[in-house]
Design an enzyme around this catalytic site. Structure first.
Site, PDB file in Angstrom:
ATOM      1  N   LYS A 149      18.072   5.971  -0.569  1.00 51.85           N
ATOM      2  CA  LYS A 149      18.508   7.098   0.252  1.00 51.85           C
ATOM      3  C   LYS A 149      19.462   7.944  -0.576  1.00 51.85           C
ATOM      4  CE  LYS A 149      18.786   7.857   5.099  1.00 51.85           C
ATOM      5  NZ  LYS A 149      19.278   7.484   6.390  1.00 51.85           N
ATOM      6  N   THR A 171       6.629 -17.123   4.396  1.00 54.75           N
ATOM      7  CA  THR A 171       6.833 -15.882   3.634  1.00 54.75           C
ATOM      8  C   THR A 171       7.888 -16.173   2.569  1.00 54.75           C
ATOM      9  OG1 THR A 171       8.553 -15.125   5.113  1.00 54.75           O
ATOM     10  CG2 THR A 171       6.336 -14.375   5.585  1.00 54.75           C
ATOM     11  N   TRP A 176      15.120  10.283   1.954  1.00 54.32           N
ATOM     12  CA  TRP A 176      14.467   9.141   1.342  1.00 54.32           C
ATOM     13  C   TRP A 176      13.701   9.504   0.074  1.00 54.32           C
ATOM     14  CZ3 TRP A 176      12.559   7.690   6.792  1.00 54.32           C
ATOM     15  CH2 TRP A 176      13.474   6.813   7.380  1.00 54.32           C
ATOM     16  N   GLU A 182       2.272 -12.228   7.457  1.00 54.95           N
ATOM     17  CA  GLU A 182       2.301 -12.258   8.923  1.00 54.95           C
ATOM     18  C   GLU A 182       1.019 -11.690   9.531  1.00 54.95           C
ATOM     19  OE1 GLU A 182       4.693 -11.341   6.917  1.00 54.95           O
ATOM     20  OE2 GLU A 182       6.668 -11.851   7.699  1.00 54.95           O
TER      21      GLU A 182
HETATM   22  P1  ADP Z   1       6.216 -11.240   0.250  1.00 59.97           P
HETATM   23  O1  ADP Z   1       6.124 -10.019  -0.623  1.00 59.97           O
HETATM   24  O2  ADP Z   1       7.510 -11.380   0.937  1.00 59.97           O
HETATM   25  O3  ADP Z   1       5.669 -12.454  -0.396  1.00 59.97           O
HETATM   26  P2  ADP Z   1       3.773 -10.557   1.523  1.00 59.97           P
HETATM   27  O4  ADP Z   1       3.000 -11.085   0.406  1.00 59.97           O
HETATM   28  O5  ADP Z   1       3.367 -10.863   2.878  1.00 59.97           O
HETATM   29  O6  ADP Z   1       5.235 -11.014   1.457  1.00 59.97           O
HETATM   30  O7  ADP Z   1       3.908  -9.033   1.235  1.00 59.97           O
HETATM   31  C1  ADP Z   1       3.661  -8.052   2.157  1.00 59.97           C
HETATM   32  C2  ADP Z   1       4.260  -6.766   1.669  1.00 59.97           C
HETATM   33  O8  ADP Z   1       3.695  -6.361   0.424  1.00 59.97           O
HETATM   34  C3  ADP Z   1       3.988  -5.621   2.592  1.00 59.97           C
HETATM   35  O9  ADP Z   1       4.870  -5.639   3.691  1.00 59.97           O
HETATM   36  C4  ADP Z   1       4.194  -4.434   1.671  1.00 59.97           C
HETATM   37  O10 ADP Z   1       5.561  -4.121   1.519  1.00 59.97           O
HETATM   38  C5  ADP Z   1       3.676  -4.935   0.344  1.00 59.97           C
HETATM   39  N1  ADP Z   1       2.314  -4.455   0.140  1.00 59.97           N
HETATM   40  C6  ADP Z   1       1.168  -5.106   0.386  1.00 59.97           C
HETATM   41  N2  ADP Z   1       0.106  -4.342   0.073  1.00 59.97           N
HETATM   42  C7  ADP Z   1       0.582  -3.168  -0.380  1.00 59.97           C
HETATM   43  C8  ADP Z   1      -0.002  -1.940  -0.829  1.00 59.97           C
HETATM   44  N3  ADP Z   1      -1.315  -1.775  -0.915  1.00 59.97           N
HETATM   45  N4  ADP Z   1       0.822  -0.931  -1.177  1.00 59.97           N
HETATM   46  C9  ADP Z   1       2.162  -1.071  -1.105  1.00 59.97           C
HETATM   47  N5  ADP Z   1       2.771  -2.200  -0.690  1.00 59.97           N
HETATM   48  C10 ADP Z   1       2.003  -3.224  -0.329  1.00 59.97           C
END
Ligand code: ADP
Length: 539
Positions: free
Chosen positions: A438, A185, A443, A330
């Site tokens: 916040k 990640t 929120w 994940e």
């Molecule tokens: P990183 O952003 O750390 O590279 P990931 O690619 O695994 O990790 O990103 C996952 C995160 O992206 C989710 O936990 C969420 O916060 C965000 N995310 C993914 N899809 C969506 C969506 N459709 N709407 C809003 N947020 C999203």
């Protein structure tokens, strides 16, 4: 009593063998550094996969070895996905856009034995190689003619590496629970963390991701993953494309180039494409400027970040339906998908818009719940917002070599997202826990404010972060890149939010910038923005 069904293992090898036999004539088209228009069939691809597996065996790859790739989306990367995983090694895809220190950390942490790299990243690896003691060799993904001069130790040219190898290979019988691939990640907090996928999790994810109410894939599709193959296995498309027999189109390094994407869509008749919102903003911008169209494109799966409604409406004009998906590294990554349901046709346009921007409904296989700060489960009433927890066969249970338990006592994985779920099961991601604003103890969803701001015609891109405020602890600050050539007006943009979001969510201030920082995976980097605006005083 025992079941009397066969104990066939769910392996990536089974996808490969099926695609080779049944879908061998489907095409794979790629843009690469050495060829802007490479095309061949699945049959050709898997023949070369067998040659590659032989070459790997010749230089001593062992089962379980981690083999790194630093590469864009193209056919050689596709070949590596299959040759590495199906011969029992672990395909470790690395994001080349990360900082050099992070890349060194990741390679060392995973103890990668060999690195396959695009020629583009050779200088980066040359600079890092002293710090990569466990790496035994490098293979540059190009042909002899384009092989760069390099100081990399034990460097090979990909085409030479596989050239004289036999095109038959005796694939091992793998346990479906054995590791197939891994992806770190991006580590917005702390060091990057390794997620290790199994053959079984990959096959199950591919099956479900292909469902009509998920990515809706068939043998008649032409799929273009604009999500990188170094990021969560291009959301699984390198597996479910071959599984269903679709033609694949790989854009190489030209991911955010609207002109190249348009050319590929039109030349190859792409019907389904996948990527983060930034990519589609670039495409729409190009289409609007050039007057070109994308007739064949019907289904765009957009995820990784919230998709602005204004972008969906722009794509409507092109006849493209944007289907929002939600997931994370994940989770392999898929958790939810938003595809149109018949009952939505009875909604007013406004109600329909509210529904379509949501992250969608859970796919079969994943379970989820939202909880408050005391871990009490919250109702699916569209308003209660809490921390989103998930479990399922393609959700990770631990990070690689991190002993700290990841799951709670009931086996739930905390996604780090805040969400509300409506009575139909549609999930709204309100924020990442760490990005939540916040204000006065309540929120504010930065995602909703951003979405509303993006609807203003002068706004090219918008981001919202919390900045310190003596009275309310935090207030939202809107940060905007104005559309090219317009004299954007702060009051007009802030005024336009009236009636679209709760009154007290409306930022008092808007800052104009020429660039918004993005993470290595193309999402807005709130962490960098918060640093950039740490001393900002609200006007
Ligand atoms: P990183 O952003 O750390 O590279 P990931 O690619 O695994 O990790 O990103 C996952 C995160 O992206 C989710 O936990 C969420 O916060 C965000 N995310 C993914 N899809 C969506 C969506 N459709 N709407 C809003 N947020 C999203």
């Amino acid at each position: 009593m025992n079941s009397l069904m066969m104990d066939s293992q769910l392996t990536i090898t089974s996808i490969m063998k099926h695609a080779d036999r049944l879908n061998g004539n489907s095409e794979i088209v790629s843009v690469t550094a050495d060829n802007p228009n490479h095309r061949y069939s699945y049959k050709d691809a898997f023949r070369r996969v067998r040659q590659l597996a032989n070459a790997m065996q010749t230089v001593g790859f062992k089962p379980g070895d981690r083999i790194a790739t630093l590469a864009w989306n193209d056919y050689r990367h596709f070949e590596l996905y299959y040759a590495i995983s199906c011969s029992g090694q672990v395909c470790h895809t690395i994001n080349p856009r990360l900082f050099a220190e992070q890349i060194a950390f990741i390679i060392n942490h995973a103890e990668d034995k060999w690195v396959f790299t695009d020629p583009l990243f050779v200088p980066l690896l040359e600079q890092l190689q002293e710090r990569l003691p466990a790496v035994q060799g490098y293979v540059v993904m190009t042909d002899k003619q384009h092989m760069p001069q390099t100081s990399l130790a034990n460097a090979h040219c990909y085409e030479t590496f596989i050239a004289d190898q036999p095109d038959t290979f005796d694939w091992p019988d793998l346990d479906e629970n054995s590791p197939s691939s891994m992806c770190y990640t991006s580590g917005t907090t702390g060091d990057p963390k390794g997620v290790v996928y199994s053959h079984r999790s990959t096959v199950l994810h591919s099956l479900v991701a292909s469902f009509p109410d998920a990515m809706n894939l068939s043998a008649n599709d032409v799929i273009m993953p604009v999500v990188p193959m170094f990021h969560v296995n291009a959301w699984g498309t390198a597996y479910n494309g071959p599984m269903v027999g679709a033609k694949l189109v790989f854009p190489g390094p030209k991911m955010a180039d609207g002109e190249t994407l348009t050319r590929l869509i039109n030349n190859e008749k792409v019907s389904c494409a996948l990527g983060v919102p930034t990519v589609w903003l670039a495409l729409v911008d190009y289409l609007n400027r050039s007057g070109e169209t994308v007739e064949s494109l019907k289904n765009v799966v957009v995820g990784g970040a919230a998709c602005p409604l204004s972008l969906m409406k722009e794509m409507d004009k092109q006849g493209v339906r944007m289907n929002v998906a939600w997931g994370m590294t994940e989770m392999s990554p898929l958790g939810c998908c938003n595809t149109p349901m018949d009952w939505m046709q009875d909604l007013s346009e406004q109600e329909f818009d509210v529904q379509r921007v949501k992250a969608g409904r859970l796919v079969y296989g994943v379970e989820m719940k939202i909880v408050d700060a005391d871990n009490n489960e919250l109702p699916w009433d569209a308003v209660s917002s809490g921390t989103l927890l998930v479990k399922g066969p393609w959700v990770c249970s631990a990070y690689y070599k991190l002993d700290k338990p990841l799951l709670d006592k009931d086996g739930w994985f905390n996604t780090g997202d805040m969400a509300a779920i409506d009575k139909y099961g549609y999930v709204t991601i309100t924020d990442r826990v760490k990005d939540v604003i916040k204000s006065g103890g309540e929120w504010i969803s930065s995602i909703e404010v951003e979405n509303a701001a993006m609807a203003h015609p002068d706004v090219q891109e918008a981001a919202v972060i919390g900045v310190p405020d003596p009275k309310w602890t935090e207030r939202p600050l809107l940060i905007v890149i104005p559309r090219e050539g317009v004299e954007a007006n702060k009051d007009s943009i802030l005024q336009s939010l009236q009636g679209k979001i709760a009154k007290w969510w409306i930022p008092e201030d808007c800052a104009f910038v020429s660039e918004i920082p993005h993470t290595a995976t193309g999402k807005i980097s709130k962490k960098d923005l918060r640093q950039q605006f740490a001393d900002h005083s609200l006007q």
